[in-house]
Design an enzyme around this catalytic site. Structure first.
Site, PDB file in Angstrom:
ATOM      1  N   ASN A 251       0.956  -1.130   0.008  1.00  0.00           N
ATOM      2  CA  ASN A 251      -0.137  -0.046  -0.068  1.00  0.00           C
ATOM      3  C   ASN A 251       0.782   1.290   0.115  1.00  0.00           C
ATOM      4  OD1 ASN A 251      -2.727   1.512   0.211  1.00  0.00           O
ATOM      5  ND2 ASN A 251      -1.869   2.208   2.486  1.00  0.00           N
TER       6      ASN A 251
ATOM      7  N   SER B 294       4.905   6.449   2.013  1.00  0.00           N
ATOM      8  CA  SER B 294       5.818   5.072   2.456  1.00  0.00           C
ATOM      9  C   SER B 294       5.132   3.970   1.644  1.00  0.00           C
ATOM     10  CB  SER B 294       5.354   4.902   3.921  1.00  0.00           C
ATOM     11  OG  SER B 294       5.942   5.851   4.693  1.00  0.00           O
TER      12      SER B 294
ATOM     13  N   GLN C  69       6.770  12.785  -6.128  1.00  0.00           N
ATOM     14  CA  GLN C  69       7.734  11.844  -5.496  1.00  0.00           C
ATOM     15  C   GLN C  69       7.202  10.572  -5.100  1.00  0.00           C
ATOM     16  OE1 GLN C  69      10.726  12.443  -5.347  1.00  0.00           O
ATOM     17  NE2 GLN C  69      10.251  14.420  -6.353  1.00  0.00           N
TER      18      GLN C  69
ATOM     19  N   HIS D 298       1.019   4.970   1.220  1.00  0.00           N
ATOM     20  CA  HIS D 298       0.426   5.919   2.193  1.00  0.00           C
ATOM     21  C   HIS D 298       1.227   7.367   2.121  1.00  0.00           C
ATOM     22  CE1 HIS D 298      -1.870   6.978   5.727  1.00  0.00           C
ATOM     23  NE2 HIS D 298      -0.762   7.342   6.361  1.00  0.00           N
TER      24      HIS D 298
ATOM     25  N   ASP E 214      -2.782   0.829   8.095  1.00  0.00           N
ATOM     26  CA  ASP E 214      -1.200   1.564   7.718  1.00  0.00           C
ATOM     27  C   ASP E 214      -0.239   1.255   8.806  1.00  0.00           C
ATOM     28  OD1 ASP E 214      -2.541   3.208   5.781  1.00  0.00           O
ATOM     29  OD2 ASP E 214      -3.121   4.586   6.932  1.00  0.00           O
TER      30      ASP E 214
END
Length: 226
Positions: free
Chosen positions: A108, A137, A174, A110, A146
Protein backbone atom coordinates in the site's frame (compact mmCIF):
# COMPACT_ATOMS: atom_id res chain seq x y z
CA UNK A 1 12.99 -12.39 -16.83
CA UNK A 2 9.31 -13.19 -16.54
CA UNK A 3 7.05 -10.16 -16.03
CA UNK A 4 5.93 -9.47 -12.49
CA UNK A 5 2.15 -9.77 -12.58
CA UNK A 6 0.35 -6.94 -10.80
CA UNK A 7 -3.18 -6.21 -9.70
CA UNK A 8 -3.56 -2.47 -9.08
CA UNK A 9 -6.38 -1.13 -6.89
CA UNK A 10 -7.50 2.49 -7.23
CA UNK A 11 -10.25 4.86 -6.16
CA UNK A 12 -9.40 8.07 -7.99
CA UNK A 13 -7.13 9.67 -10.55
CA UNK A 14 -4.85 6.68 -11.05
CA UNK A 15 -1.69 8.77 -11.35
CA UNK A 16 0.39 6.08 -9.66
CA UNK A 17 -1.10 3.51 -12.00
CA UNK A 18 -0.06 5.76 -14.89
CA UNK A 19 3.46 5.92 -13.46
CA UNK A 20 3.62 2.12 -13.62
CA UNK A 21 2.24 2.11 -17.16
CA UNK A 22 4.85 4.68 -18.21
CA UNK A 23 7.70 2.78 -16.55
CA UNK A 24 6.64 -0.37 -18.36
CA UNK A 25 6.49 1.45 -21.70
CA UNK A 26 9.94 2.95 -21.08
CA UNK A 27 11.40 -0.49 -20.40
CA UNK A 28 12.26 0.21 -16.78
CA UNK A 29 9.75 -2.25 -15.35
CA UNK A 30 9.10 -5.76 -16.60
CA UNK A 31 5.51 -6.01 -15.41
CA UNK A 32 2.17 -7.27 -16.58
CA UNK A 33 -0.75 -5.36 -15.07
CA UNK A 34 -3.27 -8.18 -15.20
CA UNK A 35 -6.15 -6.36 -13.50
CA UNK A 36 -7.17 -2.90 -12.34
CA UNK A 37 -9.89 -2.74 -9.70
CA UNK A 38 -11.76 0.39 -8.61
CA UNK A 39 -14.45 0.73 -5.98
CA UNK A 40 -15.80 3.83 -7.76
CA UNK A 41 -17.08 3.78 -11.32
CA UNK A 42 -16.60 7.34 -12.51
CA UNK A 43 -12.90 7.99 -11.88
CA UNK A 44 -10.21 9.10 -14.28
CA UNK A 45 -7.96 6.26 -13.17
CA UNK A 46 -10.19 3.86 -15.08
CA UNK A 47 -9.84 6.03 -18.19
CA UNK A 48 -6.07 5.69 -17.90
CA UNK A 49 -6.40 1.92 -17.52
CA UNK A 50 -8.71 1.60 -20.53
CA UNK A 51 -6.39 3.78 -22.62
CA UNK A 52 -3.56 1.36 -21.83
CA UNK A 53 -5.72 -1.64 -22.73
CA UNK A 54 -5.78 -3.02 -19.20
CA UNK A 55 -8.52 -5.31 -17.86
CA UNK A 56 -10.69 -3.36 -15.42
CA UNK A 57 -13.42 -4.14 -12.92
CA UNK A 58 -15.57 -1.81 -10.85
CA UNK A 59 -16.75 -3.17 -7.51
CA UNK A 60 -19.10 -0.56 -6.05
CA UNK A 61 -18.85 -0.66 -2.26
CA UNK A 62 -22.16 1.21 -1.93
CA UNK A 63 -24.08 -1.69 -3.47
CA UNK A 64 -22.77 -4.38 -1.10
CA UNK A 65 -22.50 -5.03 2.59
CA UNK A 66 -18.98 -4.72 3.96
CA UNK A 67 -18.66 -8.51 4.26
CA UNK A 68 -19.98 -9.13 0.74
CA UNK A 69 -17.68 -6.46 -0.66
CA UNK A 70 -14.62 -8.04 0.95
CA UNK A 71 -15.58 -11.51 -0.26
CA UNK A 72 -16.12 -10.29 -3.81
CA UNK A 73 -12.91 -8.25 -3.75
CA UNK A 74 -10.88 -11.23 -2.56
CA UNK A 75 -12.14 -13.23 -5.55
CA UNK A 76 -11.56 -10.41 -8.03
CA UNK A 77 -8.02 -9.89 -6.82
CA UNK A 78 -7.20 -13.47 -7.81
CA UNK A 79 -8.07 -12.76 -11.45
CA UNK A 80 -5.04 -13.25 -13.65
CA UNK A 81 -3.09 -14.86 -10.78
CA UNK A 82 -1.11 -11.73 -9.86
CA UNK A 83 2.16 -12.00 -7.97
CA UNK A 84 1.58 -8.72 -6.14
CA UNK A 85 -1.35 -6.42 -5.35
CA UNK A 86 -0.60 -2.70 -5.37
CA UNK A 87 -3.03 -0.50 -3.41
CA UNK A 88 -2.45 2.87 -5.05
CA UNK A 89 -5.00 5.29 -3.65
CA UNK A 90 -7.60 2.62 -2.88
CA UNK A 91 -9.78 4.33 -0.28
CA UNK A 92 -11.33 1.33 1.40
CA UNK A 93 -10.28 -0.62 4.47
CA UNK A 94 -10.24 -4.30 3.56
CA UNK A 95 -11.35 -7.11 5.85
CA UNK A 96 -10.44 -10.69 6.66
CA UNK A 97 -11.51 -12.30 3.36
CA UNK A 98 -8.97 -10.15 1.50
CA UNK A 99 -6.31 -10.24 4.21
CA UNK A 100 -6.37 -14.01 4.48
CA UNK A 101 -6.59 -14.78 0.77
CA UNK A 102 -3.71 -12.50 -0.24
CA UNK A 103 -1.59 -12.29 2.89
CA UNK A 104 1.96 -11.14 2.25
CA UNK A 105 1.25 -10.15 -1.35
CA UNK A 106 -0.35 -6.73 -0.85
CA UNK A 107 1.50 -3.41 -0.65
CA UNK A 108 0.00 0.00 0.00
CA UNK A 109 1.09 3.56 -0.73
CA UNK A 110 0.45 5.89 2.21
CA UNK A 111 1.14 9.66 2.17
CA UNK A 112 3.16 9.97 5.36
CA UNK A 113 6.44 8.83 6.84
CA UNK A 114 5.00 5.90 8.75
CA UNK A 115 4.61 5.21 11.61
CA UNK A 116 3.66 8.90 11.67
CA UNK A 117 0.10 9.78 10.72
CA UNK A 118 -1.74 6.59 9.80
CA UNK A 119 -5.20 7.22 8.42
CA UNK A 120 -6.46 10.39 6.75
CA UNK A 121 -5.49 14.07 6.56
CA UNK A 122 -1.78 13.36 6.73
CA UNK A 123 -0.74 16.63 5.07
CA UNK A 124 -2.69 18.80 7.49
CA UNK A 125 -1.48 16.80 10.46
CA UNK A 126 2.17 17.17 9.42
CA UNK A 127 1.77 20.93 8.95
CA UNK A 128 -0.08 21.37 12.24
CA UNK A 129 2.62 19.40 14.06
CA UNK A 130 5.31 21.73 12.75
CA UNK A 131 7.18 18.95 10.98
CA UNK A 132 10.14 19.95 8.85
CA UNK A 133 9.78 16.97 6.49
CA UNK A 134 6.88 14.97 5.15
CA UNK A 135 6.76 12.07 2.74
CA UNK A 136 5.23 8.82 1.61
CA UNK A 137 5.67 5.16 2.47
CA UNK A 138 5.18 1.82 0.75
CA UNK A 139 4.27 -0.86 3.25
CA UNK A 140 2.85 -4.34 3.35
CA UNK A 141 -0.89 -4.25 3.93
CA UNK A 142 -1.99 -6.00 7.12
CA UNK A 143 -4.98 -5.94 9.46
CA UNK A 144 -3.61 -2.88 11.29
CA UNK A 145 -4.55 0.32 9.47
CA UNK A 146 -1.38 1.62 7.78
CA UNK A 147 0.52 -0.47 10.32
CA UNK A 148 2.16 -3.14 8.18
CA UNK A 149 5.95 -3.29 7.92
CA UNK A 150 7.37 -0.43 5.86
CA UNK A 151 9.41 -1.27 2.78
CA UNK A 152 10.42 2.11 1.39
CA UNK A 153 9.96 5.83 1.85
CA UNK A 154 10.56 9.18 0.21
CA UNK A 155 10.70 12.51 2.01
CA UNK A 156 10.45 16.15 1.03
CA UNK A 157 10.97 19.30 3.13
CA UNK A 158 7.98 21.31 4.23
CA UNK A 159 8.02 24.86 2.91
CA UNK A 160 6.67 28.04 4.46
CA UNK A 161 3.92 28.38 1.86
CA UNK A 162 2.60 24.85 2.24
CA UNK A 163 -1.03 24.16 2.94
CA UNK A 164 -2.55 20.69 2.56
CA UNK A 165 -3.23 21.10 -1.15
CA UNK A 166 0.17 22.50 -2.02
CA UNK A 167 2.01 19.87 0.02
CA UNK A 168 -0.01 17.10 -1.61
CA UNK A 169 0.78 18.50 -5.07
CA UNK A 170 4.49 18.71 -4.31
CA UNK A 171 4.60 15.19 -2.87
CA UNK A 172 2.68 13.49 -5.71
CA UNK A 173 5.60 13.22 -8.21
CA UNK A 174 7.76 11.70 -5.49
CA UNK A 175 5.03 9.16 -4.72
CA UNK A 176 5.06 8.13 -8.38
CA UNK A 177 8.82 7.63 -8.26
CA UNK A 178 8.51 5.66 -5.02
CA UNK A 179 5.87 3.30 -6.43
CA UNK A 180 7.96 2.56 -9.52
CA UNK A 181 11.16 2.07 -7.52
CA UNK A 182 9.43 -0.24 -5.06
CA UNK A 183 8.06 -2.46 -7.83
CA UNK A 184 11.55 -2.46 -9.33
CA UNK A 185 12.84 -3.64 -5.94
CA UNK A 186 10.42 -6.59 -6.05
CA UNK A 187 11.83 -7.49 -9.47
CA UNK A 188 15.45 -7.42 -8.30
CA UNK A 189 15.08 -9.01 -4.87
CA UNK A 190 12.93 -11.44 -2.95
CA UNK A 191 10.87 -9.11 -0.76
CA UNK A 192 8.69 -10.75 1.87
CA UNK A 193 6.48 -9.83 4.80
CA UNK A 194 7.40 -11.81 7.92
CA UNK A 195 4.88 -10.79 10.58
CA UNK A 196 6.12 -7.31 11.56
CA UNK A 197 9.31 -7.37 9.48
CA UNK A 198 10.34 -6.91 5.88
CA UNK A 199 12.72 -9.54 4.58
CA UNK A 200 14.91 -8.84 1.57
CA UNK A 201 16.57 -11.93 0.19
CA UNK A 202 15.63 -13.59 3.51
CA UNK A 203 17.45 -10.97 5.63
CA UNK A 204 15.46 -8.62 7.92
CA UNK A 205 15.43 -5.04 6.69
CA UNK A 206 16.60 -2.89 9.64
CA UNK A 207 14.97 0.32 8.38
CA UNK A 208 12.86 1.39 5.40
CA UNK A 209 14.80 1.96 2.19
CA UNK A 210 14.91 5.65 1.28
CA UNK A 211 14.39 6.74 -2.31
CA UNK A 212 17.56 8.09 -3.87
CA UNK A 213 17.71 11.27 -5.93
CA UNK A 214 18.00 9.16 -9.07
CA UNK A 215 14.67 7.48 -8.28
CA UNK A 216 16.11 4.13 -7.19
CA UNK A 217 16.15 2.11 -3.98
CA UNK A 218 19.55 0.72 -3.10
CA UNK A 219 19.94 -2.34 -0.88
CA UNK A 220 23.10 -1.73 1.16
CA UNK A 221 24.31 -5.12 2.35
CA UNK A 222 26.24 -3.48 5.18
CA UNK A 223 22.93 -2.46 6.77
CA UNK A 224 22.04 -6.10 7.28
CA UNK A 225 25.27 -6.75 9.13
CA UNK A 226 24.75 -4.14 11.86
Amino acid sequence: MSPLKLCVLISGTGTNLQALINARAAGRLCIDIVHVISNIADVSGLEKAHAAGLPCTVLDHDRLSRESFDEALALLMATGEPDLHVFAGFMRIVGDPVLQAHKGRMINLHPSLLPKYPGLNTYRRAIDAGDVVHGASMHFLTAELDGGPVISQVEIPLESGDDSERLQTRLAPQEHRLVVATIELFQRHKVECDEDRVLIDQSPLPAPLMLNRDGTLHVDRQLFQK
